[in-house]
Design a protein around this motif. Structure first.
Motif, mmCIF file in Angstrom:
data_model
loop_
_atom_site.group_PDB
_atom_site.id
_atom_site.type_symbol
_atom_site.label_atom_id
_atom_site.label_comp_id
_atom_site.label_asym_id
_atom_site.label_seq_id
_atom_site.Cartn_x
_atom_site.Cartn_y
_atom_site.Cartn_z
ATOM 1 N N ALA A 184 -3.716 23.761 -3.387
ATOM 2 C CA ALA A 184 -3.947 22.810 -2.213
ATOM 3 C C ALA A 184 -4.242 24.253 -1.466
ATOM 4 O O ALA A 184 -4.405 25.767 -2.404
ATOM 5 N N ASP A 185 -5.026 23.550 -0.836
ATOM 6 C CA ASP A 185 -6.082 24.276 0.601
ATOM 7 C C ASP A 185 -7.300 25.635 -0.348
ATOM 8 O O ASP A 185 -7.958 25.815 0.484
ATOM 9 N N ILE A 186 -8.008 24.539 -1.194
ATOM 10 C CA ILE A 186 -8.851 24.752 -1.777
ATOM 11 C C ILE A 186 -9.814 23.778 -2.076
ATOM 12 O O ILE A 186 -9.393 22.553 -2.698
ATOM 13 N N LYS A 187 -10.791 23.987 -1.636
ATOM 14 C CA LYS A 187 -11.501 22.692 -1.964
ATOM 15 C C LYS A 187 -13.108 23.352 -3.141
ATOM 16 O O LYS A 187 -13.257 25.160 -3.291
ATOM 17 N N ARG A 188 -13.804 22.562 -3.595
ATOM 18 C CA ARG A 188 -14.998 22.802 -4.738
ATOM 19 C C ARG A 188 -15.883 22.635 -4.375
ATOM 20 O O ARG A 188 -15.706 20.884 -3.939
ATOM 21 N N ILE A 189 -16.991 23.279 -4.195
ATOM 22 C CA ILE A 189 -18.119 22.165 -3.904
ATOM 23 C C ILE A 189 -18.718 22.507 -5.103
ATOM 24 O O ILE A 189 -19.057 23.740 -5.845
ATOM 25 N N MET A 190 -20.258 22.122 -5.740
ATOM 26 C CA MET A 190 -21.025 22.316 -6.540
ATOM 27 C C MET A 190 -22.479 22.385 -6.104
ATOM 28 O O MET A 190 -23.153 21.703 -5.294
ATOM 29 N N CYS A 191 -23.399 23.193 -6.275
ATOM 30 C CA CYS A 191 -24.582 23.494 -6.037
ATOM 31 C C CYS A 191 -25.752 22.643 -7.514
ATOM 32 O O CYS A 191 -24.981 24.104 -8.549
ATOM 33 N N PHE A 192 -26.411 21.942 -6.929
ATOM 34 C CA PHE A 192 -28.080 21.987 -8.648
ATOM 35 C C PHE A 192 -28.899 21.867 -8.331
ATOM 36 O O PHE A 192 -29.285 21.128 -6.907
ATOM 37 N N ALA A 193 -29.837 21.934 -9.019
ATOM 38 C CA ALA A 193 -31.598 21.605 -8.753
ATOM 39 C C ALA A 193 -31.879 21.965 -9.970
ATOM 40 O O ALA A 193 -31.540 22.378 -11.488
ATOM 41 N N SER A 194 -33.066 21.109 -10.285
ATOM 42 C CA SER A 194 -33.284 20.728 -11.384
ATOM 43 C C SER A 194 -34.628 20.494 -11.531
ATOM 44 O O SER A 194 -35.966 20.380 -9.958
ATOM 45 N N GLY A 195 -35.455 21.165 -12.650
ATOM 46 C CA GLY A 195 -37.322 20.850 -12.222
ATOM 47 C C GLY A 195 -37.940 21.833 -12.015
ATOM 48 O O GLY A 195 -39.216 21.640 -11.678
ATOM 49 N N GLY A 196 -37.549 23.294 -12.207
ATOM 50 C CA GLY A 196 -38.519 24.377 -11.724
ATOM 51 C C GLY A 196 -38.715 24.935 -12.820
ATOM 52 O O GLY A 196 -38.664 24.591 -13.943
ATOM 53 N N PHE A 197 -39.616 26.080 -13.209
ATOM 54 C CA PHE A 197 -40.176 26.948 -13.887
ATOM 55 C C PHE A 197 -40.340 28.826 -12.839
ATOM 56 O O PHE A 197 -41.268 28.648 -12.075
ATOM 57 N N PRO A 198 -40.477 29.763 -13.472
ATOM 58 C CA PRO A 198 -39.520 29.830 -14.681
ATOM 59 C C PRO A 198 -38.600 30.087 -14.849
ATOM 60 O O PRO A 198 -37.647 29.547 -13.957
ATOM 61 N N LYS A 199 -37.382 30.397 -15.592
ATOM 62 C CA LYS A 199 -35.540 31.043 -15.619
ATOM 63 C C LYS A 199 -35.312 31.248 -14.068
ATOM 64 O O LYS A 199 -35.148 31.784 -13.470
ATOM 65 N N PRO A 200 -34.005 30.000 -14.078
ATOM 66 C CA PRO A 200 -33.719 30.102 -12.394
ATOM 67 C C PRO A 200 -32.304 31.634 -12.537
ATOM 68 O O PRO A 200 -31.612 31.657 -13.923
ATOM 69 N N ARG A 201 -32.253 31.634 -11.555
ATOM 70 C CA ARG A 201 -31.428 32.818 -11.428
ATOM 71 C C ARG A 201 -30.206 31.904 -9.815
ATOM 72 O O ARG A 201 -30.914 32.633 -8.825
#
Length: 313
Positions: A160-177
């Protein structure tokens, strides 16, 4: 320097066991040591690159049968052009061409991350019965793999009253943070994962975040990789309060206005009844007296009328 390499190779006790192309690679490696003026090029993954050999020749003097062209990357062969026949090594098959019309440029499409490195073009020409080195050029190729702008999607409401979002990215180099930020402060993400494709060596990163829907938010999904970074903003405005129910308003008006009015009516009726009951005897007396006087007046009028008639006779 070339003679030193050749002497070292000729004195090797295993010379008879070398493959001819292995000998070529060894010699090319010697030739590249200490070489200056390397051309620098930078391209992105999946793009096309055209590496210049830089050997200028005129078609009048050029006899392809009298020339040998070699392209190598670091210590491995890429392509050879001998007796007008082109040979491409397996790693570069179906995506590598030699442009003989443009000074032996090496074209690669599409580029992989593993294609980064130093490429060397070697041109040999037959002179007096033997092939001699006519040209040597190296190109340093750097291959970028930039992450695209992240994609942020809403991922449901786990509570209740909590929303969830997702962040996504692909195809890069070097290892991301990947980090979540709001007002410059880092937030705690959920299920942050980083994976690498074993073939392309490119990375994929994703993370989820929960926040309270009853407040306004300006959230940033930030991805850092190497010396580069990319980010995406997400804005949330708390939903407006629900408008009051019109039916409840009408009911409230009825309660506030009608009920007191009804009470007043009941109270007035009761008071009226009390007044009637208290005035009832007097009212009856008044009515009786009024009827008596009316009757007496009527009788008197009749009597006077009769007397007037007799007097006239």
């Amino acid at each position: 320097h070339i003679s030193t390499c050749a002497l070292a190779l000729s004195n090797s006790p295993t010379l008879g066991y070398f493959d001819p192309f292995d000998i070529l690679i060894f010699v090319l490696h010697c030739l590249n040591v200490g070489q200056a003026g390397i051309v620098q090029m930078s391209k992105s993954v999946k793009e096309k690159v055209s590496l210049p050999c830089g050997y200028n020749f005129s078609y009048e003097e050029a006899d392809m049968l009298q020339m040998r062209i070699y392209w190598q990357k670091d210590n491995e062969m890429v392509l050879s052009f001998i007796s007008k026949e082109t040979k491409v090594w397996p790693k570069y098959e179906n995506r590598t061409l030699l442009d003989t019309d443009d000074n032996f440029r090496l074209m690669i499409l599409p580029l992989f991350l593993s294609d980064r490195g130093k490429y060397t073009c070697v041109v040999q020409k037959r002179e007096k019965g033997s092939f001699v080195l006519k040209h040597l050029t190296s190109v340093e190729l750097s291959v970028r793999a930039d992450f695209p702008v992240p994609n942020i999607t809403q991922f449901g409401e786990p509570a209740a009253d909590i929303k969830r979002i997702m962040c996504f990215a692909s195809g890069g180099f070097p290892k991301p943070r990947l980090t979540w930020l709001e007002d410059g402060k880092e937030l705690s993400g959920i299920n942050t994962t980083v994976s690498q494709d074993p073939e392309s060596q490119l990375y994929t990163v994703s993370s989820k975040l929960d926040f309270n829907m009853t407040y306004n938010h300006s959230i940033v999904c930030h991805i850092a990789y190497g010396d580069s970074q990319v980010s995406k903003n997400f804005t949330w405005e708390k939903p407006p309060e629900a408008p009051p129910d019109r039916n409840h308003q009408v009911f409230y008006v009825i309660i506030v206005l009608v009920v007191p009015f009804a009470i007043c009516i009941v109270h007035s009726k009761y008071y009226f009844i009390i007044m009637i009951n208290s005035w009832k005897p007097r009212f009856h007396s008044y009515i009786s007296a009024h009827l008596w006087h009316s009757s007496l007046d009527h009788i008197c009028s009749k009597s006077m009328g009769t007397l007037d008639s007799v007097h006239s006779l």
